[in-house]
Design a protein around this motif. Sequence first.
Motif, PDB file in Angstrom:
ATOM      1  N   TYR A  86      33.071   3.946 -10.754  1.00 34.99           N
ATOM      2  CA  TYR A  86      33.394   4.276  -9.559  1.00 34.99           C
ATOM      3  C   TYR A  86      34.791   5.127  -9.439  1.00 34.99           C
ATOM      4  CZ  TYR A  86      30.565   0.171  -8.954  1.00 34.99           C
ATOM      5  OH  TYR A  86      29.506  -0.583  -9.031  1.00 34.99           O
ATOM      6  N   PHE A  87      34.950   6.046  -8.675  1.00 35.11           N
ATOM      7  CA  PHE A  87      36.275   6.782  -8.699  1.00 35.11           C
ATOM      8  C   PHE A  87      36.724   7.096  -7.129  1.00 35.11           C
ATOM      9  CE2 PHE A  87      33.400   8.542 -11.996  1.00 35.11           C
ATOM     10  CZ  PHE A  87      34.325   8.637 -13.105  1.00 35.11           C
ATOM     11  N   ILE A  88      38.012   7.302  -7.134  1.00 41.22           N
ATOM     12  CA  ILE A  88      38.461   7.658  -5.849  1.00 41.22           C
ATOM     13  C   ILE A  88      39.327   8.747  -6.094  1.00 41.22           C
ATOM     14  CG2 ILE A  88      40.426   6.843  -4.177  1.00 41.22           C
ATOM     15  CD1 ILE A  88      39.713   3.858  -4.623  1.00 41.22           C
ATOM     16  N   ASP A  89      39.055   9.812  -5.341  1.00 41.78           N
ATOM     17  CA  ASP A  89      39.547  11.188  -5.577  1.00 41.78           C
ATOM     18  C   ASP A  89      40.278  11.579  -4.312  1.00 41.78           C
ATOM     19  OD1 ASP A  89      38.307  11.425  -8.141  1.00 41.78           O
ATOM     20  OD2 ASP A  89      36.542  12.386  -7.330  1.00 41.78           O
ATOM     21  N   ARG A  90      41.484  11.845  -4.671  1.00 38.96           N
ATOM     22  CA  ARG A  90      42.291  12.392  -3.486  1.00 38.96           C
ATOM     23  C   ARG A  90      42.806  13.812  -3.723  1.00 38.96           C
ATOM     24  NH1 ARG A  90      48.512  10.804  -2.415  1.00 38.96           N
ATOM     25  NH2 ARG A  90      48.356  10.151  -4.704  1.00 38.96           N
ATOM     26  N   TYR A  91      42.148  14.848  -2.828  1.00 42.39           N
ATOM     27  CA  TYR A  91      42.340  16.063  -2.849  1.00 42.39           C
ATOM     28  C   TYR A  91      43.626  16.670  -2.127  1.00 42.39           C
ATOM     29  CZ  TYR A  91      37.760  16.500  -5.136  1.00 42.39           C
ATOM     30  OH  TYR A  91      36.653  16.409  -5.842  1.00 42.39           O
ATOM     31  N   VAL A 110      41.196   8.611  -9.728  1.00 36.59           N
ATOM     32  CA  VAL A 110      41.423   7.146 -10.263  1.00 36.59           C
ATOM     33  C   VAL A 110      40.001   6.567 -10.699  1.00 36.59           C
ATOM     34  CG1 VAL A 110      42.312   4.941  -9.895  1.00 36.59           C
ATOM     35  CG2 VAL A 110      43.395   7.072  -8.790  1.00 36.59           C
ATOM     36  N   ARG A 111      39.782   6.234 -11.865  1.00 35.37           N
ATOM     37  CA  ARG A 111      38.466   5.925 -12.228  1.00 35.37           C
ATOM     38  C   ARG A 111      38.467   4.338 -12.445  1.00 35.37           C
ATOM     39  NH1 ARG A 111      36.148   4.794 -17.351  1.00 35.37           N
ATOM     40  NH2 ARG A 111      34.217   5.322 -17.722  1.00 35.37           N
ATOM     41  N   PHE A 112      37.218   3.647 -11.988  1.00 38.22           N
ATOM     42  CA  PHE A 112      37.432   2.023 -12.253  1.00 38.22           C
ATOM     43  C   PHE A 112      36.078   1.867 -12.618  1.00 38.22           C
ATOM     44  CE2 PHE A 112      39.704   3.107  -8.407  1.00 38.22           C
ATOM     45  CZ  PHE A 112      40.666   2.245  -8.460  1.00 38.22           C
ATOM     46  N   LEU A 113      36.025   0.659 -13.542  1.00 34.41           N
ATOM     47  CA  LEU A 113      34.878   0.474 -14.360  1.00 34.41           C
ATOM     48  C   LEU A 113      34.184  -0.873 -13.352  1.00 34.41           C
ATOM     49  CD1 LEU A 113      35.672   0.139 -18.222  1.00 34.41           C
ATOM     50  CD2 LEU A 113      34.679   2.217 -16.937  1.00 34.41           C
ATOM     51  N   ASP A 114      34.966  -1.321 -12.386  1.00 30.44           N
ATOM     52  CA  ASP A 114      34.603  -2.170 -11.792  1.00 30.44           C
ATOM     53  C   ASP A 114      35.431  -2.220 -10.378  1.00 30.44           C
ATOM     54  OD1 ASP A 114      34.557  -4.777 -10.302  1.00 30.44           O
ATOM     55  OD2 ASP A 114      33.623  -5.746 -12.066  1.00 30.44           O
ATOM     56  N   GLU A 118      41.485  -3.198 -12.088  1.00 28.93           N
ATOM     57  CA  GLU A 118      42.705  -2.305 -12.106  1.00 28.93           C
ATOM     58  C   GLU A 118      42.098  -0.955 -12.437  1.00 28.93           C
ATOM     59  OE1 GLU A 118      45.891  -2.854 -10.985  1.00 28.93           O
ATOM     60  OE2 GLU A 118      44.989  -4.844 -10.234  1.00 28.93           O
ATOM     61  N   PRO A 119      42.615   0.173 -12.097  1.00 25.28           N
ATOM     62  CA  PRO A 119      42.225   1.343 -12.480  1.00 25.28           C
ATOM     63  C   PRO A 119      42.283   1.635 -13.961  1.00 25.28           C
ATOM     64  CG  PRO A 119      43.759   1.668 -10.732  1.00 25.28           C
ATOM     65  CD  PRO A 119      43.913   0.356 -10.900  1.00 25.28           C
ATOM     66  N   GLN A 192      33.522   7.709  -4.923  1.00 26.05           N
ATOM     67  CA  GLN A 192      32.185   8.064  -5.673  1.00 26.05           C
ATOM     68  C   GLN A 192      31.547   6.882  -6.377  1.00 26.05           C
ATOM     69  OE1 GLN A 192      31.215  11.802  -7.789  1.00 26.05           O
ATOM     70  NE2 GLN A 192      33.541  12.126  -7.434  1.00 26.05           N
ATOM     71  N   ASN A 193      30.512   6.177  -6.048  1.00 26.31           N
ATOM     72  CA  ASN A 193      29.786   5.360  -6.943  1.00 26.31           C
ATOM     73  C   ASN A 193      28.860   6.185  -7.857  1.00 26.31           C
ATOM     74  OD1 ASN A 193      28.102   3.333  -7.891  1.00 26.31           O
ATOM     75  ND2 ASN A 193      27.942   2.308  -5.924  1.00 26.31           N
ATOM     76  N   ARG A 194      29.038   6.102  -9.034  1.00 26.77           N
ATOM     77  CA  ARG A 194      28.318   7.065  -9.922  1.00 26.77           C
ATOM     78  C   ARG A 194      27.529   6.274 -11.003  1.00 26.77           C
ATOM     79  NH1 ARG A 194      31.468  11.849 -12.910  1.00 26.77           N
ATOM     80  NH2 ARG A 194      30.639  12.864 -10.847  1.00 26.77           N
TER      81      ARG A 194
END
Length: 299
Positions: A86-91, A110-114, A118-119, A192-194
């Motif tokens: 999972y990602f949160i991208d701030r542009y 910011v990348r999350f495995l869950d 935590e990031p 993003q849910n990848r």
Amino acid sequence: MIGNLSMKKLVLLVSIFIIVAGFVSIVYADENTTYGFNQIRLENEFKLDVPAKIVEDVRDYLYETYITEQAKILGQGFTTNYSQEYFIDRYFDSSKFDFLKMNDGLRHRVRFLDLNSEPEKQLVQFKLSNNDSLTRQEIKFDVNKQFIYGNALNIHPFWSLIKTNDIQAVTDELTKLSISPLDLEDVLVIKQNRSRFYLQQPSQGFVATITLDETSSSKFWIKEKFYEIELELSEIAYTASTFEHRAEMQKKTEKIKEDLIEKFPAITQDQKPKYTKMFEKLQKKFLFPVLFKWFVNNF
């Protein structure tokens, strides 16, 4: 004789292990390690739009073809694995939206495995277009994890992310793009849910990923979501390769693309970056699209 033969076998096994381990580390180094900060790397990828109604069928097909069947559609000697991320991208962009106009991007990822954890990793990334529509330049910087009291740059949404030692390097990159270092605004957040499928063929020096992304964002009262596949060669392996080897690697991702479009004719190729694509979709839904940029700049 037997002792020498056994020793040769041992050396061979150790060598194979080192080679395979090396390619595994290359895959994870692309996004998940601190390798290669403040270095230009080349990103080569096909980007495919996937209609929402066929997403689950496409996901099942990718898993069956590249995980269960170990990518035999591409040949022999592949090892593959699957992960969910999972990602949160701030542009960020200038007040004139220079990154948007150039099909470029500047983001804090910011990348999350869950989603409940935590990031796992944070990066600042420049994504810069190239003459080749399939290839872009990428420059990554580590994130400043400590607030420096008394530093005026910390009050800025972008510069507070940058380590003191990297300020000059980031400023230089912005200057090359004719963007004022202080003319940066927080424009858009994309989630993003990848679903990621790793492909490795060590004997051919081939490392790539197939990602199926559920991409969503909102601005003001507008919400948008789309689905996209990225067929991306390892940045590290691709950047370090000869032109001939790059062409050979790209043939494999092109074969994946052609197979997907043949299997699912509704899939279409669109090389626009996610930032550009999402911004345009949100703008079209805005009550007065021509005023969307003005509202983004002022609210």
